[in-house]
Design a protein around this motif. Structure first.
Motif, PDB file in Angstrom:
ATOM      1  N   UNK A   1       0.836  -1.200   0.000  1.00  0.00           N
ATOM      2  CA  UNK A   1       0.000   0.000   0.000  1.00  0.00           C
ATOM      3  C   UNK A   1       0.870   1.250   0.000  1.00  0.00           C
ATOM      4  N   UNK A   2       0.676   2.070  -0.981  1.00  0.00           N
ATOM      5  CA  UNK A   2       1.481   3.282  -1.008  1.00  0.00           C
ATOM      6  C   UNK A   2       0.772   4.364  -1.814  1.00  0.00           C
ATOM      7  N   UNK A  14      -2.389   4.294  -4.555  1.00  0.00           N
ATOM      8  CA  UNK A  14      -1.868   3.524  -5.692  1.00  0.00           C
ATOM      9  C   UNK A  14      -2.972   2.752  -6.415  1.00  0.00           C
ATOM     10  N   UNK A  76       8.586  -0.865  -0.901  1.00  0.00           N
ATOM     11  CA  UNK A  76       7.566  -0.094  -1.621  1.00  0.00           C
ATOM     12  C   UNK A  76       7.697   1.423  -1.449  1.00  0.00           C
TER      13      UNK A  76
END
Ligand SMILES: Cc1cc2nc3c(=O)[nH]c(=O)nc-3n(C[C@H](O)[C@H](O)[C@H](O)COP(=O)(O)OP(=O)(O)OC[C@H]3O[C@@H](n4cnc5c(N)ncnc54)[C@H](O)[C@@H]3O)c2cc1C
Lengths: 90, 417
Positions: A1-2, A14, A76
């Protein structure tokens, strides 16, 4: 998750983007001259880097523009974003 | 010699409160030299070492593992085992594995809890029906058990599936492989480790490979966090980290490493006694002996070695699960985790020699290699010992990406493990 900072729309989750794989793989200029080995290299072989990777993303649920991202695949973290056609910042 | 596990040893050890069980495997320091080194102590790596020792009489070998054995995808997967793949090469290879599963607990004297509870693959649209019927026929031609179930038969076989014609993706039928099922993931790693160890294989944990030393076109050994180990044969079975090791040797693989997630619910009474998979809506579920529902989600779209995935993927899977099984709507999920899977462009594995002498790769199993563990180890051991592939893994060589002779199993593998 970013979060990805789209160069056109700014920061977005994202999930608004779709991934376009390793960047800077240039389509061969003269495909008819390529050997089988060179085709395999172009089509299938990937660096699959654990670390800083240059990759393409498309803002599919936004401006629909393509651009490049430098992301560390081991955590990430995104280090930089740059436009198509530009070379990655040093 | 190892003590044999039996009802008698169980009773005997009960008298000493189970405090005197023999260690299942030793914890040796690496020797300076081995005849062969296997990199990666997952199920595939340990099985490779086991068959190298057992069938090829190579005893001076080691398995080096950067963490603990079975801590990679082997210990993170949803344990579905089946062999109903489309093409002849895959069918033969996966069924070879399935046959080994059928005798594995006896072979290893270790209960791997292999349970042939059947695996269903649901069809939700006309294309699915055609594709799955085609696969049923292909399987039967290859001698693999596979049946086609109508919607009514699906309902009869697994009554909790919502077979209403009104759902978004109605169930139009299903395949069923009755010999398919599940096994206990950890037990597979531990059973092979114990078996390999008893034949003299050194299993070295907490030992990360940092470099591969080459002399021209052959290998000389590996640099590890426990020092240099000399060997002329290196078998790499590192799943999601295969490309990292390939880079150390200066070669490239056609792999992409992506996160794949799974989750389990709180334990409930037995409710589903088979495995149900659905490619079209991406949902699959089975129930563990502890009572948890075991649910597999999908991969994320991008390369990542973080060993965790995103919430959207889980959300998408759970939506599909709830539409297919409304009875689960009040269930809480207990745990979620991820693994890093090495995905090949044709959704088939690579069990192969390389352009470097003494360097072998067993990788590209992606989202679905647990089912192949015994077969994969067995065939990879053959490839390493004989320096040529067994006929069952000849098609899975690395050169197929140059020749174009791909084994496209996207239909049978894709998201379905
Ligand atoms: C969530 C999830 C669900 C899945 N579900 C299924 C399923 O239902 N059915 C199915 O058939 N398959 C499934 N799979 C796929 C399956 O788990 C794998 O294909 C299989 O377990 C791979 O086994 P392995 O032994 O090759 O890899 P692993 O068990 O990952 O072993 C590789 C080992 O290599 C070690 N290693 C890596 N780099 C180094 C280094 N530099 N030095 C030393 N050691 C190193 C790692 O620590 C690891 O222990 C699933 C995978 C995941 C993640």
């Amino acid at each position: 998750m970013f979060i990805i900072k789209c160069p056109y729309c700014g920061e977005r989750d994202h999930s608004e983007f779709s991934y376009g794989g390793e960047a800077h793989i240039v389509r061969p200029k003269q495909p008819t001259e390529l050997s089988d080995d060179q085709w395999a290299e172009y089509l299938f072989m990937r660096k699959n880097i654990k670390g800083l990777q240059y990759e393409r993303w498309n803002h599919a649920h936004g401006c629909r523009q393509w651009f490049n991202v430098g992301r560390d695949t081991s955590n990430d973290k995104i280090h930089f974003v740059y436009k198509m056609g530009e070379s990655p910042p040093k | 010699m190892k003590n044999k596990y039996s009802i008698f040893s169980l009773i005997k050890n009960a008298f000493s409160y189970h405090e005197n069980w023999q260690r299942a495997w030793r914890d040796p320091e690496p020797k300076k030299t081995y005849d062969a080194v296997i990199v990666g102590g997952g199920g595939h790596g340990l099985a490779t070492a086991y068959y190298l020792a057992k069938e090829h009489n190579l005893k001076n070998i080691a398995v080096v593992e950067k963490g603990w054995i079975g801590g990679g995808n082997t210990g993170r997967n949803t344990t579905i085992i089946r062999s109903n793949y489309l093409w002849d090469a895959s069918a033969a290879m996966y069924d070879h594995a399935l046959k080994l599963w059928e005798g594995l607990s006896q072979e290893l004297n270790y209960n791997v809890m292999f349970s042939q509870r059947g695996v269903m693959n649901l069809a939700h649209n006309l294309h699915d029906v055609r594709e799955l019927k085609r696969r049923t026929h292909a399987n039967r031609l290859n001698g693999i058990d596979c049946e086609w179930l109508s919607t009514e038969e699906v309902k009869k076989f697994c009554s909790i599936i919502n077979c209403s014609p009104d759902i978004r993706y109605p169930v139009l039928g299903s395949t069923l492989q009755r010999r398919a099922g599940t096994a206990r993931h950890d037990a597979v790693a531990w059973g092979y480790a114990r078996g390999a160890d008893s034949m003299g294989v050194d299993i070295i944990q907490n030992c990360e490979v940092k470099g591969i030393k080459r002399k021209g076109d052959s290998v000389e050994g590996i640099e590890t966090t426990k020092g240099f180990i000399k060997t002329s044969k290196i078998g790499i079975v590192a799943a999601g980290h295969s490309s990292v090791l390939a880079n150390m040797a200066g070669i490239k693989l056609p792999l992409e490493s992506k996160p794949l997630q799974a989750l389990v619910s709180e334990p409930i009474k037995p409710i589903i006694d088979t495995v149900v998979m659905s490619n079209a809506v991406h949902a699959y579920v089975s129930q563990s002996d502890k009572g948890e529902l075991v649910i597999g989600a999908g991969t994320d779209a991008y390369i990542s070695y973080t060993q965790k995935g995103t919430h959207e993927v889980v959300e998408g899977t759970l939506k599909a699960i709830l539409e297919l099984y409304p009875i689960f709507s009040r269930l809480r999920m207990l745990r979620q985790w991820g693994g890093v899977v090495d995905i090949c462009p044709d959704a088939s594995p690579i069990i192969s020699k390389t352009s470097i002498k003494g360097l072998y790769f067993n990788c590209g199993w992606g989202t679905g290699g647990f089912k192949a563990t015994p077969g994969s180890g067995n065939l990879f051991a053959h490839t390493i010992a004989k320096d040529e592939p067994h006929k069952l893994n000849a098609a899975f060589n690395i050169n197929r990406f140059v020749s174009g002779d791909l084994v496209d199993e996207h239909g049978a593998a894709a998201v379905a493990h």
